[in-house]
Design a protein around this motif. Structure first.
Motif, PDB file in Angstrom:
ATOM      1  N   THR A   1      17.905  -6.412 -24.311  1.00  0.00           N
ATOM      2  CA  THR A   1      19.236  -6.882 -24.721  1.00  0.00           C
ATOM      3  C   THR A   1      20.280  -6.470 -23.695  1.00  0.00           C
ATOM      4  OG1 THR A   1      18.612  -6.802 -27.050  1.00  0.00           O
ATOM      5  CG2 THR A   1      20.969  -6.772 -26.560  1.00  0.00           C
ATOM      6  N   ALA A   2      20.193  -5.246 -23.207  1.00  0.00           N
ATOM      7  CA  ALA A   2      21.139  -4.765 -22.193  1.00  0.00           C
ATOM      8  C   ALA A   2      20.996  -5.555 -20.896  1.00  0.00           C
ATOM      9  CB  ALA A   2      20.935  -3.277 -21.936  1.00  0.00           C
ATOM     10  N   LEU A   3      19.770  -5.875 -20.518  1.00  0.00           N
ATOM     11  CA  LEU A   3      19.544  -6.657 -19.299  1.00  0.00           C
ATOM     12  C   LEU A   3      20.125  -8.069 -19.440  1.00  0.00           C
ATOM     13  CD1 LEU A   3      15.900  -5.485 -18.562  1.00  0.00           C
ATOM     14  CD2 LEU A   3      17.861  -5.139 -17.040  1.00  0.00           C
ATOM     15  N   VAL A   4      19.909  -8.694 -20.585  1.00  0.00           N
ATOM     16  CA  VAL A   4      20.459 -10.027 -20.821  1.00  0.00           C
ATOM     17  C   VAL A   4      21.990  -9.967 -20.798  1.00  0.00           C
ATOM     18  CG1 VAL A   4      20.697 -11.890 -22.521  1.00  0.00           C
ATOM     19  CG2 VAL A   4      18.446 -10.897 -22.063  1.00  0.00           C
ATOM     20  N   ASP A   5      22.567  -8.957 -21.454  1.00  0.00           N
ATOM     21  CA  ASP A   5      24.024  -8.804 -21.455  1.00  0.00           C
ATOM     22  C   ASP A   5      24.566  -8.574 -20.045  1.00  0.00           C
ATOM     23  OD1 ASP A   5      24.073  -9.150 -24.189  1.00  0.00           O
ATOM     24  OD2 ASP A   5      24.255  -7.006 -24.650  1.00  0.00           O
TER      25      ASP A   5
ATOM     26  N   ASN B   1      22.362  -9.530  -5.626  1.00  0.00           N
ATOM     27  CA  ASN B   1      21.171  -8.666  -5.616  1.00  0.00           C
ATOM     28  C   ASN B   1      20.850  -8.177  -7.026  1.00  0.00           C
ATOM     29  OD1 ASN B   1      20.697  -8.813  -2.814  1.00  0.00           O
ATOM     30  ND2 ASN B   1      22.225  -7.220  -2.441  1.00  0.00           N
ATOM     31  N   MET B   2      21.884  -7.800  -7.751  1.00  0.00           N
ATOM     32  CA  MET B   2      21.694  -7.369  -9.135  1.00  0.00           C
ATOM     33  C   MET B   2      21.212  -8.530  -9.998  1.00  0.00           C
ATOM     34  SD  MET B   2      22.023  -4.209  -9.984  1.00  0.00           S
ATOM     35  CE  MET B   2      22.250  -4.362 -11.756  1.00  0.00           C
ATOM     36  N   GLN B   3      21.788  -9.698  -9.800  1.00  0.00           N
ATOM     37  CA  GLN B   3      21.368 -10.859 -10.587  1.00  0.00           C
ATOM     38  C   GLN B   3      19.875 -11.121 -10.388  1.00  0.00           C
ATOM     39  OE1 GLN B   3      24.163 -13.670  -8.909  1.00  0.00           O
ATOM     40  NE2 GLN B   3      25.534 -13.542 -10.681  1.00  0.00           N
ATOM     41  N   ILE B   4      19.438 -11.093  -9.154  1.00  0.00           N
ATOM     42  CA  ILE B   4      18.023 -11.352  -8.862  1.00  0.00           C
ATOM     43  C   ILE B   4      17.129 -10.264  -9.465  1.00  0.00           C
ATOM     44  CG2 ILE B   4      16.315 -11.418  -6.985  1.00  0.00           C
ATOM     45  CD1 ILE B   4      18.388 -13.081  -5.411  1.00  0.00           C
ATOM     46  N   GLU B   5      17.534  -9.016  -9.335  1.00  0.00           N
ATOM     47  CA  GLU B   5      16.745  -7.906  -9.910  1.00  0.00           C
ATOM     48  C   GLU B   5      16.605  -8.073 -11.420  1.00  0.00           C
ATOM     49  OE1 GLU B   5      14.552  -4.344 -10.102  1.00  0.00           O
ATOM     50  OE2 GLU B   5      15.116  -5.529  -8.363  1.00  0.00           O
ATOM     51  N   ILE B   6      17.702  -8.355 -12.077  1.00  0.00           N
ATOM     52  CA  ILE B   6      17.676  -8.520 -13.539  1.00  0.00           C
ATOM     53  C   ILE B   6      16.831  -9.730 -13.928  1.00  0.00           C
ATOM     54  CG2 ILE B   6      19.093  -9.014 -15.575  1.00  0.00           C
ATOM     55  CD1 ILE B   6      21.354  -7.388 -14.148  1.00  0.00           C
ATOM     56  N   ILE B   7      16.998 -10.826 -13.213  1.00  0.00           N
ATOM     57  CA  ILE B   7      16.209 -12.037 -13.492  1.00  0.00           C
ATOM     58  C   ILE B   7      14.717 -11.732 -13.359  1.00  0.00           C
ATOM     59  CG2 ILE B   7      15.618 -14.340 -12.610  1.00  0.00           C
ATOM     60  CD1 ILE B   7      18.695 -14.550 -11.876  1.00  0.00           C
TER      61      ILE B   7
ATOM     62  N   PRO C   1      18.877 -19.009 -22.285  1.00  0.00           N
ATOM     63  CA  PRO C   1      20.200 -19.641 -22.331  1.00  0.00           C
ATOM     64  C   PRO C   1      21.180 -19.054 -21.303  1.00  0.00           C
ATOM     65  CG  PRO C   1      19.579 -18.838 -24.524  1.00  0.00           C
ATOM     66  CD  PRO C   1      18.511 -18.431 -23.567  1.00  0.00           C
ATOM     67  N   VAL C   2      21.085 -17.765 -21.066  1.00  0.00           N
ATOM     68  CA  VAL C   2      21.970 -17.113 -20.087  1.00  0.00           C
ATOM     69  C   VAL C   2      21.647 -17.617 -18.689  1.00  0.00           C
ATOM     70  CG1 VAL C   2      22.669 -14.896 -19.086  1.00  0.00           C
ATOM     71  CG2 VAL C   2      22.253 -15.073 -21.544  1.00  0.00           C
ATOM     72  N   MET C   3      20.372 -17.719 -18.389  1.00  0.00           N
ATOM     73  CA  MET C   3      19.958 -18.205 -17.073  1.00  0.00           C
ATOM     74  C   MET C   3      20.373 -19.671 -16.891  1.00  0.00           C
ATOM     75  SD  MET C   3      16.292 -16.214 -16.979  1.00  0.00           S
ATOM     76  CE  MET C   3      15.659 -16.859 -15.451  1.00  0.00           C
ATOM     77  N   GLN C   4      20.255 -20.451 -17.939  1.00  0.00           N
ATOM     78  CA  GLN C   4      20.675 -21.851 -17.859  1.00  0.00           C
ATOM     79  C   GLN C   4      22.185 -21.969 -17.627  1.00  0.00           C
ATOM     80  OE1 GLN C   4      18.918 -23.138 -21.581  1.00  0.00           O
ATOM     81  NE2 GLN C   4      17.143 -24.026 -20.526  1.00  0.00           N
ATOM     82  N   ARG C   5      22.958 -21.087 -18.251  1.00  0.00           N
ATOM     83  CA  ARG C   5      24.414 -21.081 -18.020  1.00  0.00           C
ATOM     84  C   ARG C   5      24.731 -20.700 -16.579  1.00  0.00           C
ATOM     85  NH1 ARG C   5      24.820 -19.257 -23.391  1.00  0.00           N
ATOM     86  NH2 ARG C   5      24.826 -17.077 -22.794  1.00  0.00           N
ATOM     87  N   LEU C   6      23.998 -19.750 -16.036  1.00  0.00           N
ATOM     88  CA  LEU C   6      24.212 -19.348 -14.640  1.00  0.00           C
ATOM     89  C   LEU C   6      23.946 -20.508 -13.684  1.00  0.00           C
ATOM     90  CD1 LEU C   6      22.694 -15.741 -14.431  1.00  0.00           C
ATOM     91  CD2 LEU C   6      25.089 -16.381 -14.205  1.00  0.00           C
ATOM     92  N   LEU C   7      22.975 -21.323 -14.013  1.00  0.00           N
ATOM     93  CA  LEU C   7      22.680 -22.485 -13.168  1.00  0.00           C
ATOM     94  C   LEU C   7      23.869 -23.439 -13.079  1.00  0.00           C
ATOM     95  CD1 LEU C   7      19.010 -23.423 -14.148  1.00  0.00           C
ATOM     96  CD2 LEU C   7      19.829 -22.586 -11.930  1.00  0.00           C
ATOM     97  N   ARG C   8      24.653 -23.513 -14.134  1.00  0.00           N
ATOM     98  CA  ARG C   8      25.798 -24.432 -14.169  1.00  0.00           C
ATOM     99  C   ARG C   8      27.058 -23.847 -13.518  1.00  0.00           C
ATOM    100  NH1 ARG C   8      23.392 -25.276 -19.298  1.00  0.00           N
ATOM    101  NH2 ARG C   8      24.897 -23.927 -20.337  1.00  0.00           N
TER     102      ARG C   8
ATOM    103  N   VAL D   1      20.113 -17.496  -5.690  1.00  0.00           N
ATOM    104  CA  VAL D   1      20.017 -16.958  -7.051  1.00  0.00           C
ATOM    105  C   VAL D   1      19.596 -18.083  -7.996  1.00  0.00           C
ATOM    106  CG1 VAL D   1      21.281 -15.873  -8.966  1.00  0.00           C
ATOM    107  CG2 VAL D   1      21.712 -15.136  -6.604  1.00  0.00           C
ATOM    108  N   LYS D   2      20.165 -19.259  -7.795  1.00  0.00           N
ATOM    109  CA  LYS D   2      19.790 -20.414  -8.621  1.00  0.00           C
ATOM    110  C   LYS D   2      18.312 -20.766  -8.421  1.00  0.00           C
ATOM    111  CE  LYS D   2      24.353 -22.441  -9.180  1.00  0.00           C
ATOM    112  NZ  LYS D   2      25.201 -23.627  -9.056  1.00  0.00           N
ATOM    113  N   GLU D   3      17.825 -20.625  -7.196  1.00  0.00           N
ATOM    114  CA  GLU D   3      16.400 -20.865  -6.941  1.00  0.00           C
ATOM    115  C   GLU D   3      15.547 -19.876  -7.729  1.00  0.00           C
ATOM    116  OE1 GLU D   3      15.604 -20.783  -2.729  1.00  0.00           O
ATOM    117  OE2 GLU D   3      17.145 -22.300  -2.328  1.00  0.00           O
TER     118      GLU D   3
END
Length: 162
Positions: free
Chosen positions: A103-107, A116-122, A135-142, A150-152
């Motif tokens: 939950t903390a990672l998703v938040d 770099n943090m985004q990729i590590e968390i993903i 859903p969070v990852m899909q929002r980031l794509l937009r 990062v989108k890749e």
């Protein structure tokens, strides 16, 4: 008489070994408690290198300790040095079966701006097959401000989760 002596010697040896095992278990528990105290005290230090040391101590703990997990989450989300945040996220990956951690990672992924943090968390969330991250990852794509690499990583991760 010889059988009785052998039996007595055998029992004596058995109970001595059992006492040694209890001492070793107690020492191991004490070692982990000391490691926890070191990690929790260093994680509050002003020095980024000391905080990195604290994260290292936290990763050596074998069992999941809520105080340590919460301290790592706090550092991952709020430390001013990205290297400390990366190390904390990496340490939390060991506990990715814990819902508090996922939950903390998703938040964190919702608000994290550092690529770099985004990729590590993903990567952690994908390895954990965390469906709440989709859903969070899909929002980031937009989002326009998310870097192409990062989108890749998100697209690759979504293909593994879904």
């Amino acid at each position: 008489i010889i059988a009785t002596i052998a039996l007595i010697v055998g029992f004596t040896f058995f109970f001595q070994q059992r006492g040694l095992m209890k001492e070793m278990v107690a020492l191991e528990k004490e070692y982990h408690q000391l490691n926890k105290m070191v990690a929790l005290s260093l994680i509050k230090d002003q020095s980024a290198s000391k905080r990195l040391q604290a994260v290292h101590h936290a990763t050596s703990l074998l069992e999941q300790d809520l105080d340590v997990i919460e301290a790592l989450i706090d550092k991952m989300q709020h430390d001013r040095h990205v290297n400390v945040r990366l190390a904390a996220a990496s340490a939390l990956a060991r506990f990715s079966d814990n819902t508090i951690v996922t939950t903390a990672l998703v938040d964190a992924l919702k608000t994290e701006q550092n690529s770099n943090m985004q990729i590590e968390i993903i990567q952690i969330l994908v390895n954990a097959q965390e469906k709440k991250a989709v859903p969070v990852m899909q929002r980031l794509l937009r989002r326009k401000n998310v870097l192409p690499y990062v989108k890749e990583q998100i697209n690759a991760g979504l293909n593994q989760i879904i």
